[in-house]
Each structure stands twice: as C-alpha cells, then as structure tokens.
Write an enzyme that holds these catalytic residues in place. Structure first.
Site, short mmCIF file in Angstrom:
data_model
loop_
_atom_site.label_atom_id
_atom_site.label_comp_id
_atom_site.label_asym_id
_atom_site.label_seq_id
_atom_site.Cartn_x
_atom_site.Cartn_y
_atom_site.Cartn_z
N CYS A 179 5.37 -0.43 -12.24
CA CYS A 179 4.56 -1.62 -12.53
C CYS A 179 4.25 -1.54 -14.02
O CYS A 179 3.83 -0.47 -14.50
CB CYS A 179 3.27 -1.60 -11.71
SG CYS A 179 2.07 -2.85 -12.24
N HIS A 181 1.92 -2.46 -15.74
CA HIS A 181 0.54 -2.13 -16.11
C HIS A 181 0.33 -0.61 -16.23
O HIS A 181 -0.55 -0.17 -16.96
CB HIS A 181 -0.44 -2.62 -15.02
CG HIS A 181 -0.75 -4.09 -15.07
ND1 HIS A 181 0.13 -5.05 -14.65
CD2 HIS A 181 -1.87 -4.75 -15.49
CE1 HIS A 181 -0.44 -6.25 -14.79
NE2 HIS A 181 -1.64 -6.10 -15.29
N1 DGL Z 1 2.72 -5.81 -13.93
C1 DGL Z 1 3.34 -6.38 -12.80
C2 DGL Z 1 4.37 -5.48 -12.18
O1 DGL Z 1 5.04 -4.81 -12.93
C3 DGL Z 1 2.44 -7.16 -11.87
C4 DGL Z 1 1.31 -6.43 -11.23
C5 DGL Z 1 0.39 -7.31 -10.45
O2 DGL Z 1 -0.01 -8.36 -10.96
O3 DGL Z 1 0.09 -6.97 -9.29
O4 DGL Z 1 4.57 -5.43 -10.99
#
Ligand code: DGL
Length: 265
Positions: A179, A181
């Site tokens: 992810c 983030h």
């Molecule tokens: N950053 C995103 C990912 O790579 C989305 C995360 C989310 O909004 O749950 O999956």
C-alpha cells in the site's frame, strides 16, 4: 509532458516523490480524499473513481496516468488499461520487479483488504516463483491513521504490531509494502521487526518504468516542465498540512476539485 498521479489520499506521495526526481514532466497529483480509504471499496466503485479522475486529468492536458495505489492497481487496472484514452501505469509490475531480486522465498505482503483479497500479488508471485511462500496480512487501520498524520506513537505502534506479528512469526525474509501509504511507517516497521528484514517499496521501480516510457516516447528531461500541481476531492487544507508533516517539506497550495454530481465537503 504532463503526468497525472493519483491515490485515495496521501499515500501516492511516496510514488510522487520518486517520479518528481526524474524532472522530466510537469506533474499533477490528485488525492481522492472524498473517497478515502480505497481499501474497503468495491471494484465497481474504484473503476468509477478511475474514470472520473482520468477525466479530470484530461481536462488538465495530462498525457499519462500513474495509479499510485495498490488497491486500484489490483482491482481495476486490468479492466481499464486497454480502454483508457491514455497510457496508464500501475504498481503491480513495478512491485514484482522490486520483490523478485530481493527475497529468498518467504514474502510478507502487508496491504489493504481489497489488495489482499484480490489475490493479485499472491498469484503473480506464485506464477514467477512457484517454490516461494507468500503470507498476506490486511491492515485496515493503518491508512486512516496515516491520513490523520499519525506515523509514530502508541496507537500506530499497537496497530502495526498486531499486523506485523503474524507475518514475523512466519519468518518472512522480505516485507512488501503493498500500500503506497505504508512507506511513511518504515521507521516504525524497522523498530518492530528489528534488523535483517528486507522492506520493499515499489515506488522507485515504478518511477523507473515511467522514465523508460518517457525515453521511448522521446520526452527527455526538460527542467522547465518540473513542478507539481496538487488537487484533492475534499479538505485541501488538511491534505496540505498532513503532507507537509509526512514529507517534512512544504507543498504548494492544494486545489479542490468537486466531482460532477458529488457532494462538496
Ligand atoms: N494507498 C492506496 C493503496 O496503495 C490506498 C489505500 C486506501 O485508501 O485504503 O492501496
């Protein structure tokens, strides 16, 4: 050359900070904060967001789209890639390029519920390395914490421990941050895992893929094109404030874009 980069919110900034190093295009970053988190959304919803954001990018003269989100890359890219009116780059291939040379065969996948349940990474790794074991863990509490600017402290540490411990118990040698983030939590992950675990973030591989494409299309580096416009679908002030904290640098004014037919926040 103008390239659009998007994610549900701040996570795609971990990809943006690598692509901007290319200094080869003007960038437009879009954080779909109205629909964050993406990890719990259906493929249909994520597809709808993809088309709306692509329309926005096109209105800004964008010539390529980077889906800086694993969830959307896993759940919508195969459907939209050929139908899209412009080249689209996602995280999956770049991630495989980053994991394959690094792991010794026990990979931990930390990702959103959507990405884990899609099975995209598990299948792709199984296909390329049949003898490898992949242990997947979804981590639904992490994205809202990061979006709130929390990347350290007891609350984040407790959540991260809960998600990492089952993976560490499997003696993984590599942790893939599935992810965009999660690279903001790298320091805390290292604190919990201790030394020796390889932590893979696909952002650099994705930037390389974009760079190769730029070279093929003949769009060489033009420093005057560097620079980024930031846009979000809700709460621009908060986005700028938290982005500043996470990146440890200021970003320019963030614009608000209201999707046609959606409620303003
Ligand atoms: N950053 C995103 C990912 O790579 C989305 C995360 C989310 O909004 O749950 O999956």
């Amino acid at each position: 050359m103008i390239i659009g980069i998007y994610d549900s919110g701040l996570g795609g900034l971990t990809v943006w900070r690598e692509i901007r190093q290319l200094r080869a295009a003007k960038l437009i970053y879009f954080g779909d904060t109205l629909h964050m988190p993406y990890g719990e959304k259906t493929p249909g919803q994520l597809q709808d967001y993809f088309w709306k954001i692509t329309e926005f990018f096109q209105s800004k003269g964008t010539q390529a789209v980077v889906v800086a989100c694993n969830t959307s890359s896993a759940l919508v890219l195969p459907e939209v890639k050929t139908a899209a009116p412009l080249p689209v780059f996602g995280v999956i291939d770049a991630a495989l390029e980053a994991i394959l040379p690094v792991s010794r065969g026990r990979v931990g996948l930390l990702a959103t519920k959507g990405t884990v349940e899609s099975g995209v990474y598990q299948q792709a790794l199984q296909k390329r390395k049949p003898s490898w074991r992949v242990f997947a863990q979804s981590a639904p509490r992490l994205v809202p914490l990061i979006e709130a600017g929390k990347i350290s402290g007891p609350e984040v540490e407790a959540a991260l421990r809960e998600y990492l411990e089952p993976l560490l118990a499997q003696e993984i040698d590599t942790l893939f941050l599935g992810c965009t983030h999660y690279p903001f939590l790298k320091e805390l992950i290292e604190k919990i895992s201790g030394p020796g675990l390889k932590i893979v973030n696909p952002a650099k591989s994705l930037a390389l893929e974009v760079s190769n494409w730029l070279q093929k299309t003949g769009a060489g580096p033009k420093p005057q094109e560097a620079g980024t416009e930031f846009w979000v679908s809700a709460d621009p002030q908060n986005f700028r404030k938290v982005a500043r904290d996470l990146l440890r640098e200021d970003i320019p004014q963030v614009g608000f874009y209201q999707f046609p037919g959606e409620v303003k926040k």
